[in-house]
Write a protein that holds these residues in place. Sequence first.
Motif, PDB file in Angstrom:
ATOM      1  N   MET A   1       0.823  -1.174   0.000  1.00 44.40           N
ATOM      2  CA  MET A   1       0.000   0.000   0.000  1.00 44.40           C
ATOM      3  C   MET A   1       0.879   1.255   0.000  1.00 44.40           C
ATOM      4  O   MET A   1       0.557   2.225  -0.664  1.00 44.40           O
ATOM      5  CB  MET A   1      -0.934  -0.001   1.203  1.00 44.40           C
ATOM      6  CG  MET A   1      -1.905  -1.184   1.239  1.00 44.40           C
ATOM      7  SD  MET A   1      -2.903  -1.323  -0.229  1.00 44.40           S
ATOM      8  CE  MET A   1      -4.201  -0.209   0.160  1.00 44.40           C
ATOM      9  N   LEU A   2       1.968   1.184   0.762  1.00 46.59           N
ATOM     10  CA  LEU A   2       2.880   2.320   0.820  1.00 46.59           C
ATOM     11  C   LEU A   2       3.507   2.569  -0.548  1.00 46.59           C
ATOM     12  O   LEU A   2       3.690   3.728  -0.953  1.00 46.59           O
ATOM     13  CB  LEU A   2       3.959   2.081   1.873  1.00 46.59           C
ATOM     14  CG  LEU A   2       4.983   3.191   2.064  1.00 46.59           C
ATOM     15  CD1 LEU A   2       4.303   4.458   2.552  1.00 46.59           C
ATOM     16  CD2 LEU A   2       6.041   2.747   3.045  1.00 46.59           C
ATOM     17  N   ALA A   3       3.808   1.516  -1.268  1.00 48.24           N
ATOM     18  CA  ALA A   3       4.398   1.667  -2.597  1.00 48.24           C
ATOM     19  C   ALA A   3       3.430   2.372  -3.543  1.00 48.24           C
ATOM     20  O   ALA A   3       3.845   3.211  -4.353  1.00 48.24           O
ATOM     21  CB  ALA A   3       4.774   0.300  -3.156  1.00 48.24           C
ATOM     22  N   VAL A   5       1.048   4.504  -2.639  1.00 50.61           N
ATOM     23  CA  VAL A   5       0.961   5.902  -2.200  1.00 50.61           C
ATOM     24  C   VAL A   5       2.167   6.697  -2.687  1.00 50.61           C
ATOM     25  O   VAL A   5       2.026   7.813  -3.203  1.00 50.61           O
ATOM     26  CB  VAL A   5       0.819   5.978  -0.658  1.00 50.61           C
ATOM     27  CG1 VAL A   5       0.972   7.401  -0.169  1.00 50.61           C
ATOM     28  CG2 VAL A   5      -0.508   5.405  -0.222  1.00 50.61           C
ATOM     29  N   VAL A   6       3.360   6.132  -2.538  1.00 51.83           N
ATOM     30  CA  VAL A   6       4.578   6.824  -2.984  1.00 51.83           C
ATOM     31  C   VAL A   6       4.551   6.999  -4.487  1.00 51.83           C
ATOM     32  O   VAL A   6       4.912   8.061  -5.013  1.00 51.83           O
ATOM     33  CB  VAL A   6       5.837   6.050  -2.530  1.00 51.83           C
ATOM     34  CG1 VAL A   6       7.080   6.588  -3.202  1.00 51.83           C
ATOM     35  CG2 VAL A   6       5.970   6.118  -1.022  1.00 51.83           C
ATOM     36  N   ARG A   7       4.082   6.014  -5.198  1.00 49.14           N
ATOM     37  CA  ARG A   7       4.031   6.096  -6.661  1.00 49.14           C
ATOM     38  C   ARG A   7       3.048   7.166  -7.111  1.00 49.14           C
ATOM     39  O   ARG A   7       3.333   7.953  -8.015  1.00 49.14           O
ATOM     40  CB  ARG A   7       3.639   4.743  -7.238  1.00 49.14           C
ATOM     41  CG  ARG A   7       3.575   4.759  -8.740  1.00 49.14           C
ATOM     42  CD  ARG A   7       3.336   3.353  -9.255  1.00 49.14           C
ATOM     43  NE  ARG A   7       3.220   3.385 -10.678  1.00 49.14           N
ATOM     44  CZ  ARG A   7       2.094   3.120 -11.330  1.00 49.14           C
ATOM     45  NH1 ARG A   7       1.021   2.778 -10.673  1.00 49.14           N
ATOM     46  NH2 ARG A   7       2.049   3.166 -12.632  1.00 49.14           N
ATOM     47  N   SER A   9       2.081   9.762  -5.424  1.00 45.40           N
ATOM     48  CA  SER A   9       2.475  11.100  -4.986  1.00 45.40           C
ATOM     49  C   SER A   9       3.447  11.757  -5.961  1.00 45.40           C
ATOM     50  O   SER A   9       3.602  12.971  -5.950  1.00 45.40           O
ATOM     51  CB  SER A   9       3.090  11.038  -3.594  1.00 45.40           C
ATOM     52  OG  SER A   9       4.356  10.413  -3.640  1.00 45.40           O
TER      53      SER A   9
END
Length: 88
Positions: A1-3, A5-7, A9
Amino acid sequence: MLAIVVRNSGLLRGLFTDDHLHDLGKLLLGFSCFWIYIWFSQYMLIWYTNMPEETSYYLLRTSGPWGPIMVVNILLNWVVPFFMCPFR
């Protein structure tokens, strides 16, 4: 999920591609299958030996308020990642 979000952003624009997400999905699927394999192997070994000191662990985890939590755990840790992983 963090990946994801970072992508989304834009912080790693051009460095984080769809292939990276696909590789992370395959890694998640691999770890999920390994987790269910270890869990089932332990369950089968305890069930097969029928040792009272070992079976009490699974009796507690499959009855009472722990029963639904165990089912949700299996669903979230194996079924969901297995069917969410895109196959190419």
